[in-house]
Write an enzyme that holds these catalytic residues in place. Structure first.
Site, mmCIF file in Angstrom:
data_model
loop_
_atom_site.group_PDB
_atom_site.id
_atom_site.type_symbol
_atom_site.label_atom_id
_atom_site.label_comp_id
_atom_site.label_asym_id
_atom_site.label_seq_id
_atom_site.Cartn_x
_atom_site.Cartn_y
_atom_site.Cartn_z
ATOM 1 N N GLU A 1 0.838 -1.214 0.000
ATOM 2 C CA GLU A 1 0.000 0.000 0.000
ATOM 3 C C GLU A 1 0.864 1.252 0.000
ATOM 4 O OE1 GLU A 1 -3.139 -0.127 -1.114
ATOM 5 O OE2 GLU A 1 -3.622 -1.431 0.580
ATOM 6 N N ASP B 1 2.860 2.204 -4.902
ATOM 7 C CA ASP B 1 2.815 2.271 -6.376
ATOM 8 C C ASP B 1 3.352 3.585 -6.930
ATOM 9 O OD1 ASP B 1 0.508 3.717 -5.679
ATOM 10 O OD2 ASP B 1 -0.789 2.736 -7.156
ATOM 11 N N GLY C 1 -16.450 5.028 -3.136
ATOM 12 C CA GLY C 1 -15.979 5.575 -1.861
ATOM 13 C C GLY C 1 -15.584 4.501 -0.847
ATOM 14 N N GLY D 1 -12.926 2.444 -1.265
ATOM 15 C CA GLY D 1 -11.516 2.072 -1.434
ATOM 16 C C GLY D 1 -11.358 0.817 -2.276
ATOM 17 N N GLU E 1 -6.879 9.872 -14.995
ATOM 18 C CA GLU E 1 -7.180 10.211 -13.604
ATOM 19 C C GLU E 1 -6.249 11.306 -13.068
ATOM 20 O OE1 GLU E 1 -8.649 7.102 -11.357
ATOM 21 O OE2 GLU E 1 -8.471 8.144 -9.442
ATOM 22 N N ASP F 1 -4.503 0.543 -9.294
ATOM 23 C CA ASP F 1 -5.926 0.204 -9.436
ATOM 24 C C ASP F 1 -6.284 -0.115 -10.883
ATOM 25 O OD1 ASP F 1 -5.780 0.949 -6.819
ATOM 26 O OD2 ASP F 1 -6.834 2.854 -7.085
HETATM 27 C C1 GLA Z 1 -5.311 4.521 -4.019
HETATM 28 C C2 GLA Z 1 -4.587 4.875 -5.314
HETATM 29 C C3 GLA Z 1 -3.563 3.812 -5.686
HETATM 30 C C4 GLA Z 1 -2.642 3.499 -4.503
HETATM 31 C C5 GLA Z 1 -3.453 3.260 -3.230
HETATM 32 C C6 GLA Z 1 -2.584 3.089 -2.012
HETATM 33 O O1 GLA Z 1 -6.078 3.361 -4.219
HETATM 34 O O2 GLA Z 1 -5.500 5.008 -6.370
HETATM 35 O O3 GLA Z 1 -2.817 4.220 -6.798
HETATM 36 O O4 GLA Z 1 -1.708 4.514 -4.311
HETATM 37 O O5 GLA Z 1 -4.377 4.309 -2.983
HETATM 38 O O6 GLA Z 1 -1.823 1.943 -2.124
#
Ligand code: GLA
Length: 384
Positions: A33, A36, A122, A124, A160, A172
């Site tokens: 997490e 990226d 929303g 995650g 994005e 993502d």
């Molecule tokens: C969000 C962002 C991803 C990544 C996560 C954290 O989901 O869209 O690119 O940075 O947070 O890991």
């Protein structure tokens, strides 16, 4: 919503049958997490929940967009007038993809789009990436662009970052575009090299639960950008391109070179988190007991909470309660500041554990979280 329903919705709306129907999933991230945008490692898998799009090609420079999930009518946009950061509505995601494709020189001349999604927004779970990727895949097919999943992911990230104006990483979109059923995706976000890692939790008597806290803390966007800027500053101070370049073995020496306590915390999280991804990959590939992944997930949560400071009381409550009721491991997933946590548990413990988490929320005066089992599912595809 099924393909047929979305197809029928399109026909009702636009008066003709769509050229095709496509789907792209949301994701959960098992581990890795906030790595990226540091060129590091991530390990997401696709959810069974998808954004489904019925799409037809147009040749007159017009883009029509409609969502079955919102009461917002059909938006009609002119391709020549698409301007980054001009659109604050949901349409910025699909329009941003069209903008990014055209900006990269791909001959997209217009489309009619009707969308419906079962990915909670929303939470995650990458509902925006699912919308971006499903539109990109449809246009890739309809305009014969010949782009591969990872290339579509890059264009969606650009949509994005630049068109929507959110400084997110590449995880993502790549997860939505490239995941495979029954596997987690081990992704190196520097060059997008990938490895599909088999993940059959049920075969081992295990379950992975997603607990959607249903809270989103308002400041999340700005805080994300601050973390990203802090990481970039850390990399610059250490003289590397990205924090991914600091080897785990060199972490202590790197920390000794940093005076700023906040930057030290950010660097420590990213470098240890990359190491945790590699640990989980090694555990899963060794064919040993997947239960050993649990403590690595929990360590990841502690690092996100204490070092990276992106957790929140609701996510901590899920993790603490799950661990107190027999979970093998638990952590927040995604960007943080609300959204969802994941819990790895014995199948036999799921019922009691879910009850305990719901009761803990009620006792704290919070709305009950939404809990569901996550099974690694297919990535983006054409449905018909
Ligand atoms: C969000 C962002 C991803 C990544 C996560 C954290 O989901 O869209 O690119 O940075 O947070 O890991």
């Amino acid at each position: 919503m099924g393909a047929q329903q979305v197809r029928d919705g399109f026909t009702e709306l636009y008066g003709t049958r769509p050229d095709g129907v496509w789907a792209a999933p949301g994701r959960v991230n098992l581990i890795g997490e906030h790595t990226d945008y540091n060129d590091g490692f991530v390990m997401p898998f696709a959810l069974p929940h998808t954004a489904v799009a019925a799409v037809s090609r147009r040749t007159d420079g017009v883009l029509r967009l409609h969502s079955a999930d919102l009461d917002a009518g059909v938006a009609e946009l002119s391709l020549d007038e698409l301007t980054p950061e001009s659109d604050k509505a949901w349409t910025a995601y699909p329009a941003g993809v069209v903008w990014a494709l055209r900006e990269a020189g791909h001959p997209v001349t217009g489309a009619d789009v009707h969308l419906a999604s079962t990915v909670a927004s929303g939470a995650g779970l990458s509902s925006s990436a699912a919308i971006e990727v499903v539109v990109a895949l449809a246009l890739n097919d309809l305009f014969d662009l010949g782009l591969q999943g990872w290339q579509l992911a890059r264009l969606c990230q650009r949509a994005e970052n630049v068109y929507v104006g959110a400084p997110t990483g590449i995880m993502d979109q790549t997860a939505s575009a490239c995941c495979e059923a029954g596997h987690a995706l081990f992704l190196d976000t520097r060059d997008l090299s990938q490895k599909q890692i088999p993940l059959d939790l049920a075969a081992e008597g295990l379950r992975l639960l997603v607990v959607d806290t249903q809270v989103t803390h308002a400041h999340s966007g700005g805080e994300y950008g601050k973390r990203r800027a802090g990481c970039e500053k850390g990399a610059a101070l250490l003289g590397v391109d990205a924090l991914r370049d600091i080897a785990y073995a060199d972490l202590d020496a790197a920390l000794d070179r940093l005076d700023d306590e906040e930057i030290r915390r950010l660097v420590r999280h990213v470098v240890t988190e990359d190491q945790r991804v590699e640990q989980v990959v090694a555990l899963l590939e060794s064919g040993g007991d997947t239960r050993a992944v649990g403590p690595v997930l929990t360590a990841g949560h502690a690092s996100l909470r204490d070092d990276f400071k992106v957790s929140c009381p609701e996510l901590d409550l899920v993790v603490d309660t799950a661990l107190a009721h027999g979970a093998l491991g638990a952590r927040m997933t995604g960007g943080g500041f609300g959204g969802s946590a994941i819990v790895l548990a014995e199948a036999t413990d799921v019922e009691a554990l879910t009850k305990a988490v719901v009761e803990a929320f009620t006792a704290a005066g919070l709305k009950a979280p939404r809990v569901f089992e996550a099974v690694p599912s297919a990535g983006a595809r054409r449905l018909g």
